[in-house]
Write a protein that holds these residues in place. Structure first.
Motif, short mmCIF file in Angstrom:
data_model
loop_
_atom_site.label_atom_id
_atom_site.label_comp_id
_atom_site.label_asym_id
_atom_site.label_seq_id
_atom_site.Cartn_x
_atom_site.Cartn_y
_atom_site.Cartn_z
N ARG A 66 -8.80 -2.11 18.84
CA ARG A 66 -7.52 -1.78 19.48
C ARG A 66 -6.36 -2.59 18.93
O ARG A 66 -5.20 -2.24 19.15
CB ARG A 66 -7.63 -2.00 21.00
N ASP A 67 -6.67 -3.68 18.23
CA ASP A 67 -5.62 -4.54 17.68
C ASP A 67 -5.23 -4.18 16.26
O ASP A 67 -4.30 -4.78 15.71
CB ASP A 67 -6.08 -6.00 17.71
N ALA A 68 -5.90 -3.23 15.66
CA ALA A 68 -5.65 -2.90 14.25
C ALA A 68 -4.37 -2.09 14.11
O ALA A 68 -4.19 -1.07 14.77
CB ALA A 68 -6.84 -2.14 13.68
N LEU A 69 -3.50 -2.53 13.23
CA LEU A 69 -2.26 -1.81 12.94
C LEU A 69 -2.52 -0.66 11.98
O LEU A 69 -3.40 -0.74 11.12
CB LEU A 69 -1.23 -2.76 12.31
N TYR A 70 -1.72 0.38 12.11
CA TYR A 70 -1.67 1.50 11.15
C TYR A 70 -3.04 2.15 10.92
O TYR A 70 -3.33 2.63 9.81
CB TYR A 70 -1.12 1.02 9.79
N GLU A 92 -2.97 5.85 9.66
CA GLU A 92 -2.38 5.96 8.32
C GLU A 92 -3.31 5.38 7.26
O GLU A 92 -3.47 5.96 6.18
CB GLU A 92 -1.03 5.26 8.27
N LEU A 93 -3.94 4.25 7.55
CA LEU A 93 -4.86 3.67 6.58
C LEU A 93 -6.02 4.61 6.31
O LEU A 93 -6.44 4.79 5.16
CB LEU A 93 -5.35 2.31 7.06
N ALA A 94 -6.55 5.24 7.36
CA ALA A 94 -7.65 6.18 7.17
C ALA A 94 -7.22 7.35 6.30
O ALA A 94 -7.96 7.81 5.42
CB ALA A 94 -8.16 6.67 8.52
N ARG A 95 -6.00 7.82 6.54
CA ARG A 95 -5.49 8.94 5.73
C ARG A 95 -5.29 8.52 4.28
O ARG A 95 -5.63 9.27 3.35
CB ARG A 95 -4.17 9.44 6.32
N ILE A 123 0.84 -1.20 0.00
CA ILE A 123 0.00 0.00 0.00
C ILE A 123 0.87 1.25 0.00
O ILE A 123 0.61 2.22 -0.73
CB ILE A 123 -0.95 -0.02 1.21
N ARG A 124 1.91 1.26 0.80
CA ARG A 124 2.81 2.41 0.87
C ARG A 124 3.56 2.59 -0.45
O ARG A 124 3.75 3.73 -0.91
CB ARG A 124 3.78 2.24 2.03
N ALA A 125 3.99 1.48 -1.06
CA ALA A 125 4.71 1.58 -2.33
C ALA A 125 3.80 2.15 -3.41
O ALA A 125 4.23 3.00 -4.21
CB ALA A 125 5.22 0.20 -2.74
N ARG A 126 2.56 1.70 -3.45
CA ARG A 126 1.61 2.26 -4.42
C ARG A 126 1.43 3.75 -4.20
O ARG A 126 1.38 4.54 -5.16
CB ARG A 126 0.26 1.55 -4.30
#
Length: 236
Positions: free
Chosen positions: A144-148, A151-154, A122-125
């Motif tokens: 509470r267990d969700a990573l990033y 950033e994902l919302a942004r 996702i970041r590379a794209r």
């Protein structure tokens, strides 16, 4: 060798280490590294960790480590390591479970910390301002267990063509209708790509999760040769 230049918490039990790696050649999103810890008495332990960062040549390299109960390496990396320390690292490793900026739509299916190599994609794209439509279906126990999360919302807001759907197996966010539950046929049928779109599919997470997700995708008529899987388990 790699020097820890920054450490930040992603959740209460997952920590991202930002590493300055000497002579880092760059990497493809989806690759991993082998990290070795050696004690003063000579005892050593080695574990593989997916790279979370994009494919910038020269680094820095980011690893997001999920603490595992009784995990000798993961506990050290999450609870003990501090900026300035050096770690023995080998990589990048792997050439199959990688995204190469191809034009096909992409479906990412993650369970828990299996999001890490998919986040690199996702970041590379985002870095190359890719136009390939990406869909992420991300299964976690609780919000509470969700990573990033931030950033994902942004990225959903700022990166056109990226969609994210969370599946919560034990507890829903406040105000979300429905009940917690495991990833199922209806979720992937609704929030994945139709098989006619011939998407590149990447599935990562615990072994049971990966096998179940891959079976569902094949049952939905996705081409098995387009489904790439990576699973983890055991001591950490």
């Amino acid at each position: 060798m790699a020097t820890v230049v920054q450490a930040r918490w992603e959740t209460a039990s997952a920590r991202t280490l930002v590493l300055d790696v000497q002579d880092w050649p760059g990497h493809l999103p989806g690759q991993h590294v082998d990290l070795r810890l050696t004690a003063a008495d000579g005892y050593s332990a080695q574990r593989s960790y997916s790279i979370a960062s994009s494919w910038r040549d020269g680094g820095p390299v980011e690893l997001t480590v999920q603490r595992v109960e009784d995990g000798e390496v993961s506990s050290y990396l999450t609870d003990v390591v501090e900026p300035g320390q050096q770690l023995e690292l080998r990589g990048p490793i792997g050439g199959w479970f990688v995204w190469r900026n191809t034009p096909a739509p992409v479906l990412l299916v993650a369970g828990g910390s299996g999001l890490v190599p998919l986040m690199a994609m996702i970041r590379a794209r985002g870095d190359v301002r890719g136009r390939q439509p990406f869909r992420l279906v991300y299964s976690v126990r609780t919000p509470r267990d969700a990573l990033y999360g931030a950033e994902l919302a942004r990225r959903v807001r700022d990166d056109p063509g990226l969609d994210v759907h969370h599946v919560y197996t034990r507890e829903l966010p406040e105000g979300r209708p429905g009940r917690p539950g495991r990833l199922g046929v209806a979720t992937l049928n609704t929030h994945g790509w139709p098989p006619d779109f011939a998407p590149d599919v990447f599935v990562c997470g615990p072994t049971v999760f990966v096998e179940a997700a891959a079976d569902i995708l094949i049952a939905l008529s996705h081409d098995p040769t387009k489904i790439k899987t990576e699973r983890f388990g055991g001591t950490a």
